[in-house]
Design a protein around this motif. Structure first.
Motif, PDB file in Angstrom:
ATOM      1  N   ALA A  83      24.400  16.388  52.316  1.00 22.12           N
ATOM      2  CA  ALA A  83      24.182  16.017  51.187  1.00 22.12           C
ATOM      3  C   ALA A  83      22.940  16.901  50.977  1.00 22.12           C
ATOM      4  O   ALA A  83      22.554  17.548  50.145  1.00 22.12           O
ATOM      5  CB  ALA A  83      23.538  14.156  50.694  1.00 22.12           C
ATOM      6  N   ALA A  84      21.910  17.134  52.548  1.00 19.60           N
ATOM      7  CA  ALA A  84      20.974  17.989  52.067  1.00 19.60           C
ATOM      8  C   ALA A  84      21.122  19.299  52.648  1.00 19.60           C
ATOM      9  O   ALA A  84      21.079  20.305  50.925  1.00 19.60           O
ATOM     10  CB  ALA A  84      19.228  17.266  53.081  1.00 19.60           C
ATOM     11  N   ALA A  87      22.696  20.658  49.120  1.00 16.84           N
ATOM     12  CA  ALA A  87      21.816  21.065  47.776  1.00 16.84           C
ATOM     13  C   ALA A  87      20.923  22.180  48.502  1.00 16.84           C
ATOM     14  O   ALA A  87      20.972  23.249  46.909  1.00 16.84           O
ATOM     15  CB  ALA A  87      20.823  19.716  47.220  1.00 16.84           C
ATOM     16  N   LEU A 111      19.487  19.505  37.246  1.00 16.60           N
ATOM     17  CA  LEU A 111      19.725  18.661  37.997  1.00 16.60           C
ATOM     18  C   LEU A 111      19.487  19.397  39.856  1.00 16.60           C
ATOM     19  O   LEU A 111      18.987  18.450  40.942  1.00 16.60           O
ATOM     20  CB  LEU A 111      21.774  18.749  38.127  1.00 16.60           C
ATOM     21  N   PRO A 112      20.764  19.769  40.037  1.00 17.22           N
ATOM     22  CA  PRO A 112      20.722  20.720  41.748  1.00 17.22           C
ATOM     23  C   PRO A 112      19.048  20.961  41.964  1.00 17.22           C
ATOM     24  O   PRO A 112      18.793  20.538  42.745  1.00 17.22           O
ATOM     25  CB  PRO A 112      20.249  22.206  41.684  1.00 17.22           C
ATOM     26  N   LEU A 114      16.207  19.106  40.664  1.00 16.73           N
ATOM     27  CA  LEU A 114      15.783  17.933  40.818  1.00 16.73           C
ATOM     28  C   LEU A 114      16.004  17.645  42.628  1.00 16.73           C
ATOM     29  O   LEU A 114      14.884  16.551  42.814  1.00 16.73           O
ATOM     30  CB  LEU A 114      16.472  16.777  40.336  1.00 16.73           C
ATOM     31  N   LEU A 115      16.312  17.675  43.232  1.00 17.96           N
ATOM     32  CA  LEU A 115      16.547  17.977  44.391  1.00 17.96           C
ATOM     33  C   LEU A 115      15.800  18.327  45.528  1.00 17.96           C
ATOM     34  O   LEU A 115      15.880  18.710  46.392  1.00 17.96           O
ATOM     35  CB  LEU A 115      18.037  17.919  45.207  1.00 17.96           C
ATOM     36  N   THR A 116      14.884  19.302  44.869  1.00 18.31           N
ATOM     37  CA  THR A 116      13.968  20.404  45.655  1.00 18.31           C
ATOM     38  C   THR A 116      12.416  19.981  45.393  1.00 18.31           C
ATOM     39  O   THR A 116      12.270  19.046  44.755  1.00 18.31           O
ATOM     40  CB  THR A 116      14.169  21.951  45.146  1.00 18.31           C
ATOM     41  N   HIS A 117      11.627  20.475  45.772  1.00 10.74           N
ATOM     42  CA  HIS A 117      10.401  19.894  45.665  1.00 10.74           C
ATOM     43  C   HIS A 117       9.341  21.115  44.361  1.00 10.74           C
ATOM     44  O   HIS A 117       8.599  21.150  44.794  1.00 10.74           O
ATOM     45  CB  HIS A 117       9.522  19.904  47.158  1.00 10.74           C
TER      46      HIS A 117
END
Lengths: 230, 395
Positions: A83-84, A87, A111-112, A114-117
């Protein structure tokens, strides 16, 4: 292995079990995709195009063989790691756009990220840039239901490129669009390939669409075929 | 991005889609609200009954029965015995003398106002000390009865529940007429279900000669109980058992309380099962209608566990909404509702008010949460387990 090869699919097999029957979708298929290529995967329904795309994108795992992206074998990754990895490395474009209907265009594109810093401001900059690339800055606050199919697909592409992924995987990106809107999407993909150097793998039924790719490979009954199969 | 933020984001999307699924969501909320309202409503009967039975009892008040008797009905004490009890150490003294009252207890038939059917109503003969023992007693209409006269005062609960107990009315019981001269309250306690008169008048009316059934007393402090009890149980002149009123009334209310609570729990469990299937159905539908959405999020890199949590939270939100509505509905519909029922341990009616207490509301909410939790769990697991590649193909 050449450094130019981004995607290295080696001898992959994919079987599904339906009741007591094993269905072989891919049988010993190997494929290399050089970095910066725009590859079209063609073939009749059930030939395994989408399955192959899913294996390359880490959405599924092969039953046998290996899938290597940028020198990294992803077929052994855990669900969490996969998953990571998705992303970070993959942008996905779907036939039906797959936008979240309750979110505006800009929030869908966000949306994508949101999975980053990234900070909120940095995310906003990335979203604005991605929407500008697809020519939809003026539609940022609109919901999917307020947009045409072509516009929704462009939002989908903005969402796919917003994290600047290594690989862009498109599953029938023009399959639900009329010719004009489809051409606009293909134009956009070509621009992303030529001007931004994106490596694109596109599944399509449509010879008109595959003609825009730099290379086309045909699948038939789970294997690569040199000839187009009707 | 950390896991918690993923949960928050995915849950946010899920809750935003709730409005697009108004019908199914509303059905679940209403189903759970109904279950919680019934649970809280039925249990409020038991709670109210127990409160009525125990509210007047304080730790420093005691009841003395004949040894072996489990209730006033089965007990009997002579005048001499009641004197020994009154002289025991630790009995408190009030402005009007010792806080001790020898009493007798008979049951009379009176028609219920609501149904017209006869019901057993306690008629209690008390001594002057009764008002020192039960200090929460207050005459709210009329006056107290005069010793030696056929006069009664009526508990506020009994006055509401039973016909013929209005102030100024004459009550005919057997061969005797009794004039209602006052109405009293006792903070909603058991005494409010009773009719009181002078013990000295009630004894001859019921041919009890100079005997009583029970002695009520208030001690100087709760700690005085052991000395009081020891003095009486070791005194050869009396053969009695001594109980704190709190324990006595808790025991007296146990049969009805347990029956109502058991029945309420059974009904709520059966209804809860129905609501659980409703919640399961709603959440399976929710997950099913969002299959591609969930798959898209997972394809983009969101993990499966935030999806599980988001479905669970959505289910819990619906459950809490239902629980809140059900609890509020039960509170407004049942709290304070007056009724009377038979206390099987005294064979007499107890008038009481339904009590929707905070603990009952909490119990209702926890029940709703349980339904939401189980109702969301399986659909959540399904949402997380469905392979992304399969889910993406679903319409």
């Amino acid at each position: 292995m050449s450094n130019d090869v981004l995607v290295h699919v080696r001898n992959v097999e994919k079987r599904f079990r339906r009741g007591s029957e094993d269905i072989h979708v891919l049988s010993g298929l190997s494929l290399e995709v050089p970095r910066g290529e725009f590859l079209a995967l063609m073939g009749p329904s059930g030939s395994g195009k989408t399955t192959l795309l899913n294996l390359i994108g880490g959405l599924d795992r092969p039953t046998g063989g290996s899938v290597e992206i940028e020198g990294e074998r992803i077929d052994g990754f855990s669900d969490r790691k996969l998953a990571a990895w998705r992303a970070r490395h993959v942008g996905l474009v779907f036939q039906m756009y797959n936008l979240l209907p309750v979110l505006t265009a800009e929030r869908n594109v966000d949306l994508p990220l949101l999975l980053t810093h990234l900070s909120r401001q940095e995310r906003r900059r990335h979203v604005e840039a991605a929407l500008a690339v697809v020519g939809l800055s003026h539609r940022a606050r609109h919901f999917p239901r307020q947009m045409s199919g072509g516009e929704q697909q462009r939002v989908g592409i903005a969402r796919a490129i917003v994290t600047d992924p290594t690989l862009l995987l498109c599953d029938e990106p023009t399959g639900d669009l009329d010719r004009k809107a489809g051409d606009e999407i293909l134009d956009l993909l070509q621009v992303l390939n030529r001007e931004q150097g994106k490596t694109i793998v596109m599944v399509t039924h449509d010879p008109h669409a595959s003609a825009r790719a730099s290379r086309t490979v045909h699948l038939n009954k789970g294997q690569l075929s040199t000839e187009a199969v009707p | 991005m950390n896991w918690l933020v993923q949960v928050v984001e995915v849950t946010g999307f899920a809750l935003q889609t709730l409005l697009t699924r108004k019908g199914a969501s509303a059905a679940t909320v209403i189903g759970i609200a109904g279950v919680v309202a019934v649970l809280v409503g039925v249990l409020s009967i038991g709670q109210g009954f127990r409160k009525a039975m125990t509210v007047s009892a304080t730790p420093d008040s005691v009841i003395v029965l004949r040894s072996g008797a489990d209730s006033e009905m089965m007990s009997g004490l002579s005048r001499d015995e009641t004197r020994v009890i009154a002289d025991a150490p630790g009995v408190a003294r009030g402005a009007s003398g010792a806080a001790v009252s020898a009493e007798l207890f008979v049951v009379i038939d009176l028609p219920k106002r609501s149904t017209g059917t006869d019901a057993n109503v306690p008629l209690r003969g008390v001594e002057a000390g009764a008002f020192e023992v039960r200090r929460n007693l207050e005459i709210v209409q009329g006056r107290n009865f005069e010793p030696g006269k056929n006069e009664v005062i009526v508990g506020a609960g009994a006055a509401v529940e039973f016909a013929g107990l209005d102030l100024g009315k004459t009550l005919r019981v057997g061969q005797n007429d009794w004039l209602v001269v006052g109405i009293f309250t006792a903070e909603g306690g058991i005494a409010e279900s009773e009719i009181w008169t002078d013990a000295g008048v009630l004894q001859p009316a019921y041919r009890r000669e100079d005997s009583f059934q029970v002695v009520y007393a208030r001690l100087t402090s709760p700690e005085a109980f052991d000395a009081f009890k020891d003095a009486l149980t070791t005194d050869p002149r009396v053969n009695v058992k001594v109980l704190r009123q709190t324990d006595y009334y808790a025991d007296q209310s146990s049969t009805v309380y347990n029956m109502i609570t058991g029945l309420g729990t059974l009904i709520a469990s059966l209804m809860g099962l129905g609501a659980l299937f409703g919640a399961l159905n709603t959440m399976y539908t929710a997950v099913s209608s969002r299959t591609r959405e969930i798959a898209t999020l997972r394809a983009l890199g969101f993990r499966a566990s935030p999806v599980v949590f988001s479905v669970m939270i959505e289910s819990m939100v619906l459950a809490f909404l239902g629980g809140g509505i059900g609890s509020a509905g039960a509170y407004f519909a049942f709290d304070g509702f007056r009724a009377a029922t038979m206390n099987w341990q005294s064979f007499s009616q107890v008038a009481f008010a339904f009590e929707v207490s905070p603990s009952l509301l909490l119990q209702g909410m926890l029940y709703a949460a349980g339904i939401g939790l189980v109702g969301g769990l399986f659909p959540a697991i399904r949402a997380a387990r469905l392979p992304i590649s399969v889910a993406l193909r679903e319409l």
